[in-house]
Design an enzyme around this catalytic site. Structure first.
Site, PDB file in Angstrom:
ATOM      1  N   ASP A 185      81.769  65.177  -4.525  1.00  0.00           N
ATOM      2  CA  ASP A 185      82.674  64.418  -5.379  1.00  0.00           C
ATOM      3  C   ASP A 185      84.080  64.880  -4.984  1.00  0.00           C
ATOM      4  O   ASP A 185      84.498  65.983  -5.326  1.00  0.00           O
ATOM      5  CB  ASP A 185      82.374  64.718  -6.863  1.00  0.00           C
ATOM      6  CG  ASP A 185      83.268  63.913  -7.820  1.00  0.00           C
ATOM      7  OD1 ASP A 185      84.390  63.547  -7.428  1.00  0.00           O
ATOM      8  OD2 ASP A 185      82.835  63.692  -8.971  1.00  0.00           O
ATOM      9  N   TYR A 202      81.165  67.380 -12.751  1.00  0.00           N
ATOM     10  CA  TYR A 202      81.589  66.434 -13.789  1.00  0.00           C
ATOM     11  C   TYR A 202      80.436  66.279 -14.800  1.00  0.00           C
ATOM     12  O   TYR A 202      79.289  66.029 -14.415  1.00  0.00           O
ATOM     13  CB  TYR A 202      81.886  65.114 -13.069  1.00  0.00           C
ATOM     14  CG  TYR A 202      82.351  63.970 -13.920  1.00  0.00           C
ATOM     15  CD1 TYR A 202      83.531  64.044 -14.646  1.00  0.00           C
ATOM     16  CD2 TYR A 202      81.633  62.786 -13.952  1.00  0.00           C
ATOM     17  CE1 TYR A 202      83.963  62.970 -15.402  1.00  0.00           C
ATOM     18  CE2 TYR A 202      82.063  61.696 -14.706  1.00  0.00           C
ATOM     19  CZ  TYR A 202      83.225  61.806 -15.433  1.00  0.00           C
ATOM     20  OH  TYR A 202      83.648  60.748 -16.176  1.00  0.00           O
ATOM     21  N   ARG A 246      76.947  39.483  -4.918  1.00  0.00           N
ATOM     22  CA  ARG A 246      76.557  40.876  -5.193  1.00  0.00           C
ATOM     23  C   ARG A 246      76.553  41.744  -3.938  1.00  0.00           C
ATOM     24  O   ARG A 246      76.723  42.956  -4.012  1.00  0.00           O
ATOM     25  CB  ARG A 246      75.183  40.900  -5.873  1.00  0.00           C
ATOM     26  CG  ARG A 246      74.910  42.193  -6.635  1.00  0.00           C
ATOM     27  CD  ARG A 246      73.584  42.154  -7.379  1.00  0.00           C
ATOM     28  NE  ARG A 246      72.483  41.915  -6.484  1.00  0.00           N
ATOM     29  CZ  ARG A 246      71.513  41.004  -6.663  1.00  0.00           C
ATOM     30  NH1 ARG A 246      71.532  40.246  -7.731  1.00  0.00           N
ATOM     31  NH2 ARG A 246      70.538  40.870  -5.798  1.00  0.00           N
ATOM     32  N   LYS A 303      90.521  56.917 -10.738  1.00  0.00           N
ATOM     33  CA  LYS A 303      91.579  57.918 -10.913  1.00  0.00           C
ATOM     34  C   LYS A 303      92.770  57.581 -10.005  1.00  0.00           C
ATOM     35  O   LYS A 303      93.504  56.666 -10.294  1.00  0.00           O
ATOM     36  CB  LYS A 303      91.009  59.317 -10.671  1.00  0.00           C
ATOM     37  CG  LYS A 303      89.729  59.600 -11.483  1.00  0.00           C
ATOM     38  CD  LYS A 303      89.962  59.617 -12.983  1.00  0.00           C
ATOM     39  CE  LYS A 303      88.698  59.534 -13.824  1.00  0.00           C
ATOM     40  NZ  LYS A 303      87.672  60.532 -13.556  1.00  0.00           N
TER      41      LYS A 303
HETATM   42  C1  LIG Z   1      86.284  60.413 -13.825  1.00  0.00           C
HETATM   43  C2  LIG Z   1      85.453  61.166 -12.862  1.00  0.00           C
HETATM   44  C3  LIG Z   1      84.264  60.639 -12.378  1.00  0.00           C
HETATM   45  C4  LIG Z   1      83.698  59.328 -12.867  1.00  0.00           C
HETATM   46  O1  LIG Z   1      84.476  58.246 -12.581  1.00  0.00           O
HETATM   47  P1  LIG Z   1      84.390  56.908 -13.490  1.00  0.00           P
HETATM   48  O2  LIG Z   1      85.086  55.893 -12.687  1.00  0.00           O
HETATM   49  O3  LIG Z   1      85.049  57.261 -14.787  1.00  0.00           O
HETATM   50  O4  LIG Z   1      82.937  56.606 -13.674  1.00  0.00           O
HETATM   51  C5  LIG Z   1      83.566  61.365 -11.450  1.00  0.00           C
HETATM   52  N1  LIG Z   1      84.002  62.556 -11.021  1.00  0.00           N
HETATM   53  C6  LIG Z   1      85.140  63.099 -11.466  1.00  0.00           C
HETATM   54  C7  LIG Z   1      85.558  64.417 -10.942  1.00  0.00           C
HETATM   55  C8  LIG Z   1      85.893  62.436 -12.422  1.00  0.00           C
HETATM   56  O5  LIG Z   1      87.001  62.990 -12.899  1.00  0.00           O
END
Ligand SMILES: *Cc1c(COP(=O)(O)O)cnc(C)c1O
Length: 389
Positions: free
Chosen positions: A179, A107, A54, A203
């Site tokens: 983010d 988000y 972990r 992504k």
């Molecule tokens: C998809 C996304 C997230 C979250 O990511 P996950 O891996 O799906 O939890 C956070 N911020 C943005 C801008 C996103 O498009």
């Protein structure tokens, strides 16, 4: 080293792995120690060395080293999803009685976490206009500990003045988190005053729509220990195969991104000229309200953009979307494939600012298909839109 070379080298140490180009994938929970003395030795923190699955394996450390280099930060912490990276950051940096400034275009699940979880823990959130810039000063309180940014917003694409916000936040004793998923590789968060940068690696970093993964990159060692301790306390740890897919994706990130952005620019430029389209939301377009800030702060773009149509009945828009060959319906982006989602109405939540599109709105991801095929797909879609009205 320039970014493209870093992407090739970061996190790789063939000399430690019999010369293998890629680090091996450690499927490990238990780590055996040769003696009690070795077991008790440890480091200054429980997070040094390989001690227990972990806390991370060499696969985790390779991925973290590579992501930190790509983001231009000091060190990174891998998480099991992008959302876990966001919530991990918020929970590590905020406690009861603290105040959080959260960008209004964040988000949606981040907003949900603030409203449903942080509120219950006695952490107050104020949403702010993404275009606030230095005027964020008026929203700072003595207990404001964190200003959270996301630029551009992933549905409406407002570009934030991150350096202006960071200067005010720091002067008021608050940290700045971001983010940076849209700006992966093309926005250098730490050169613009950000202290903690989050990636939804799911992504573009993974890039193939086949794994969930996140990262938290930090500016210094103190922040690393603070966030790593908290993330570890919650028990988050990404799986070995996901980390491997993240590492694999990173190696081709730059060439993929260039192609995604090239195609998106071609499609958005064409879409702007279409009679069905009221507005295209993509900062690289000179007509985009965020273009000047994007030009100042970003070195490139990605394949994600928004489109606002002139008013049209829902069944006609649905017929347009249902019939696409390449732009399939899916809640994600950053993979090799093109995607679309309707964002009309309730899909976009705003509380500090108004979002009133004059017609139906959509979000497109330009994938790696041939750009002319994608344009033809959109063109046929407009045919269905017209035929259904
Ligand atoms: C998809 C996304 C997230 C979250 O990511 P996950 O891996 O799906 O939890 C956070 N911020 C943005 C801008 C996103 O498009």
């Amino acid at each position: 080293m320039k970014k493209d070379s870093l992407l090739v080298h970061a996190g790789r140490h063939p000399e430690r792995h019999h010369g293998a180009v890629n680090p091996p994938v450690y499927h490990a929970s238990t780590i055996l120690h040769p003696s009690v003395a070795a077991m008790e030795a440890g480091g200054k923190t429980p997070f040094e060395g390989v001690r227990y699955g972990r806390f991370g394996t060499p696969t985790t450390f390779a991925f973290e080293e590579a992501v930190a280099a790509v983001e231009g930060g000091h060190k990174a912490i891998a998480t099991s999803s992008g959302l876990a990276a966001i919530t991990g950051t918020l929970l590590a940096l905020l406690k009861a009685g603290d105040h959080l400034l959260m960008v209004d275009t964040t988000y949606a699940p981040t907003r949900g976490f603030c409203d449903n979880v942080l509120a219950g823990l006695g952490i107050e959130t104020t949403y702010y206009d993404p275009l606030v810039g230095a005027d964020i000063k008026a929203l700072m309180k003595p207990n404001t500990k964190l200003v959270f940014t996301e630029s551009p917003g992933s549905l409406t694409f407002e570009v934030q003045d991150i350096p202006a916000i960071a200067e005010i936040a720091h002067a008021g004793g608050a940290l700045v988190a971001m983010d940076n998923t849209w700006g992966v590789l093309t926005f250098q968060p730490f050169a613009h005053g950000v202290d903690v940068s989050v990636q939804a690696c799911t992504k573009y970093i993974v890039g193939h729509a086949d794994a969930m993964l996140g990262s938290i990159t930090v500016a210094d060692d103190a922040l690393w220990l603070r966030i790593k301790s908290s993330v570890a306390a919650f028990g988050h740890s990404p799986g070995a195969d996901e980390l491997f897919l993240g590492l694999r994706g990173l190696r081709t990130l730059s060439v993929r991104l260039k192609r995604h952005a090239e195609t998106a620019l071609k499609l958005t430029t064409w879409l702007e000229s279409r009679p069905e389209v009221a507005q295209v939301l993509y900062p690289p377009l000179p007509s985009d309200p965020g273009h000047a800030l994007w030009t100042r702060d970003f070195t490139g773009a990605c394949g994600l953009f928004g489109v606002i149509l002139h008013p049209a009945p829902k069944p006609a828009v649905d017929a347009m979307l249902d019939g696409y060959t390449h732009f399939n319906l899916g809640y994600s982006w950053g993979g090799f494939e093109s995607l679309v989602i309707p964002t009309t109405g309730h899909a976009i939540t705003r509380t500090a600012t108004k979002w009133a599109a004059p017609g139906p709105s959509l979000r497109f991801h330009a994938g790696l298909e041939d750009a002319d095929d994608l344009m033809a797909d959109l063109q046929h879609g407009f045919g269905r839109l017209k035929a259904s009205q």
